[in-house]
Scaffold this active site. Sequence first.
Site, PDB file in Angstrom:
ATOM      1  N   CYS A 243       0.828  -1.207   0.000  1.00 40.94           N
ATOM      2  CA  CYS A 243       0.000   0.000   0.000  1.00 40.94           C
ATOM      3  C   CYS A 243       0.868   1.265   0.000  1.00 40.94           C
ATOM      4  O   CYS A 243       1.485   1.576  -1.000  1.00 40.94           O
ATOM      5  CB  CYS A 243      -0.980  -0.045   1.165  1.00 40.94           C
ATOM      6  SG  CYS A 243      -2.438   0.998   0.912  1.00 40.94           S
ATOM      7  N   HIS A 328      -3.877  -5.227  -0.130  1.00 41.30           N
ATOM      8  CA  HIS A 328      -3.526  -5.836   1.160  1.00 41.30           C
ATOM      9  C   HIS A 328      -3.577  -7.360   1.084  1.00 41.30           C
ATOM     10  O   HIS A 328      -4.650  -7.955   1.245  1.00 41.30           O
ATOM     11  CB  HIS A 328      -4.480  -5.346   2.255  1.00 41.30           C
ATOM     12  CG  HIS A 328      -4.144  -3.987   2.765  1.00 41.30           C
ATOM     13  ND1 HIS A 328      -3.264  -3.777   3.802  1.00 41.30           N
ATOM     14  CD2 HIS A 328      -4.546  -2.758   2.354  1.00 41.30           C
ATOM     15  CE1 HIS A 328      -3.147  -2.479   4.028  1.00 41.30           C
ATOM     16  NE2 HIS A 328      -3.911  -1.846   3.143  1.00 41.30           N
ATOM     17  N   ASP A 330      -2.601  -9.265   3.326  1.00 41.09           N
ATOM     18  CA  ASP A 330      -2.935  -9.739   4.672  1.00 41.09           C
ATOM     19  C   ASP A 330      -4.436  -9.940   4.840  1.00 41.09           C
ATOM     20  O   ASP A 330      -4.867 -10.657   5.741  1.00 41.09           O
ATOM     21  CB  ASP A 330      -2.422  -8.752   5.725  1.00 41.09           C
ATOM     22  CG  ASP A 330      -2.778  -7.321   5.400  1.00 41.09           C
ATOM     23  OD1 ASP A 330      -3.565  -6.718   6.142  1.00 41.09           O
ATOM     24  OD2 ASP A 330      -2.280  -6.775   4.398  1.00 41.09           O
TER      25      ASP A 330
END
Length: 359
Positions: A243, A328, A330
């Site tokens: 990001c 992202h 994650d």
Amino acid sequence: MLILEDGNYFKGYGFGSDKETIGEVVFNTGMTGYQESITDHSYNGQLLTFTYPLIGNAGINRDDHESVFPTTKAVIVKSFARRPSNWRSQMNLDEFLKEKEIPGLTGVDTRRLTKVIREHGAMKAILTDETEDIETLLERLRNTELDHDQVAQVSTTRPYVSPDKGKKVVVIDFGLKHSILNELNKRACHVTVMPYDTKAETILNLDPDGVMLTNGPGDPTDLPEVLNMIKEIQQKVPVFGICLGHQLIALANGAKTYKMNFGHRGFNHPVKEIATGKIAFTSQNHGYAVEAASIDPAFLRVTHTEINDGTVEGLRHRVHPVFSVQYHPDAAPGPHDAEDLFDQFTELMDSWKGGNLDA
């Protein structure tokens, strides 16, 4: 009342904290994950609008926070659940926002608000319980300058360690989500989290196997001092940017960034990997992007693009062991299609130590 700097205003009912606040109003299209979004430091300084009409039905629990002290300026919803139903729930959204001193607004037409943002772009807004003198409030709003030190507001001020016996990873905290640390911990990485303004020499003296540049809020061009650090460490150790970290890697290698009209904020953004043609649905939260025409192909190559608007979503350095993504992996909240990027990072660290790098 929510008043936008273009003169649009929305009347509703307050919940959470009752304090007045000014920030940039944005929208998130996710149907779930409100707790993770509210506690994501990438929303620092922003008034977060949820397009999904009912927010808070699962309550708030202790496990899904992305930060300890959330800095989202406000939460705007069509309706929030006063009686959540979930076995993990410890409080409702109203109680949580009061505890964290975040004001909320409910009972507004979030569809109309979203359309205004889509047409005119993310803009400054004020959330206030003063509803009589709109012109005075509007003038004050327009004369208010938003902060340019947003990363400094959310980054850790002191290093800390999440110990393990695996690879040594230094994480530079620009406003990191806890889910990034979780993914590194799953892979037995020994993680040292450092402040955003840490010097390259300090990082390299820790003898890391790799460096992670995290997500964070604000304009990447507000962090010129970080670029020299990236230029130095990328020559000596593998680097993975997520990001804001992705945008900073681009800037450090001669590319430019620009402010998007209303950004990507949600969990359903399709991204194409150019090399394989594979499509992944991704979690995203960014208002700036890398300018494709500014990328020097001698140093960087584009690895991923967003299907809907062609935004640059991934980069890889042609010389140094560096790669980054705008989204992202994650995935908290969101789809887990891109989790393997953390495996690619560990493989890159192995290759670098073994001297078998292939840019």
